[in-house]
Design an enzyme around this catalytic site. Structure first.
Site, short mmCIF file in Angstrom:
data_model
loop_
_atom_site.label_atom_id
_atom_site.label_comp_id
_atom_site.label_asym_id
_atom_site.label_seq_id
_atom_site.Cartn_x
_atom_site.Cartn_y
_atom_site.Cartn_z
N HIS A 90 34.10 47.82 42.81
CA HIS A 90 33.42 47.41 44.05
C HIS A 90 32.42 46.29 43.75
O HIS A 90 32.42 45.25 44.41
CB HIS A 90 32.72 48.63 44.66
CG HIS A 90 31.95 48.34 45.90
ND1 HIS A 90 32.38 48.76 47.13
CD2 HIS A 90 30.77 47.69 46.12
CE1 HIS A 90 31.50 48.38 48.06
NE2 HIS A 90 30.51 47.73 47.46
N GLU A 91 31.59 46.50 42.74
CA GLU A 91 30.54 45.53 42.44
C GLU A 91 31.10 44.23 41.85
O GLU A 91 30.53 43.16 42.07
CB GLU A 91 29.49 46.15 41.51
CG GLU A 91 28.83 47.41 42.07
CD GLU A 91 28.20 47.29 43.44
OE1 GLU A 91 27.84 46.16 43.84
OE2 GLU A 91 28.07 48.33 44.13
N HIS A 94 31.82 41.92 44.63
CA HIS A 94 30.60 41.19 45.04
C HIS A 94 30.33 40.03 44.08
O HIS A 94 29.99 38.93 44.50
CB HIS A 94 29.38 42.12 45.05
CG HIS A 94 29.39 43.13 46.15
ND1 HIS A 94 29.75 42.85 47.45
CD2 HIS A 94 29.04 44.44 46.14
CE1 HIS A 94 29.64 43.93 48.19
NE2 HIS A 94 29.21 44.92 47.42
#
Length: 188
Positions: A90-91, A94
């Protein structure tokens, strides 16, 4: 993100820093994480092992991306290897978004919402099995509903975005950002 000093024992039911560091190293060998790291490298943003840190957190999150610094995994909020893998994937999305967008402004509700839409959609955060484990039993439309719920929660946590602003920003960028599957050819 605020951090507490690392300790040698589990804090609040999670893992120790050392255990979490080992889990991070294992996560770096998973296909999804390897793929995302390779794509960041190709985009001109290399990610070394020091990009990932295991820390005690005093926020109710499993981890986070800190622009210009890297990814933290909150040792006191995770218990399973799958959770670490999920946080890192997920990160990394980003991080990819920041790498490819020269003007990404995390204080801008629409920018933040777009990256959250992509991270929740592309990382597998909203896979139906995860949703079932969270107690969300809807079969049809669960993925988009999950993405919307998680985006609203994350963006409304941004001090620059009220709950209404988070919802409005998400709706404004939804179609473009949900359908943007880079660095994947299609949503995994």
């Amino acid at each position: 993100m605020e951090e507490q000093a690392a300790s040698s024992s589990a804090y609040g039911g999670g893992k120790t820093v050392k255990e979490c560091e080992s889990m991070i190293q294992k996560s770096l060998r998973t296909p999804m994480v390897k793929f995302l790291r390779e794509r960041l490298e190709k985009a001109g943003c290399p990610v070394g092992n020091n990009f990932f840190r295991a820390v005690n957190c005093d926020v109710n999150r499993s981890g986070g991306y800190i622009p210009g610094e890297g990814i933290v995994v909150c040792v006191n909020k995770i218990n399973l290897q799958d959770e670490v893998n999920q946080v890192i994937a997920h990160e990394l999305i980003h991080a990819f978004d920041e790498c490819r967008a020269a003007n990404l402004d995390w204080n801008n509700c629409a920018h933040h919402a777009c990256s959250e839409i992509r991270a929740n959609h592309l990382s597998g955060d909203c896979h139906y099995k995860r949703e079932l484990l969270r107690g969300h039993l809807k079969i049809r439309g669960h993925e988009q509903e999950c993405v919307r719920r998680r985006v609203r929660a994350s963006v409304s946590g941004n001090p620059n975005c009220s709950e209404a602003a988070a919802k409005d920003a998400m709706e404004a960028v939804w179609d473009v950002c949900y359908n943007d599957t880079q660095p994947f050819d299609r949503a995994p």
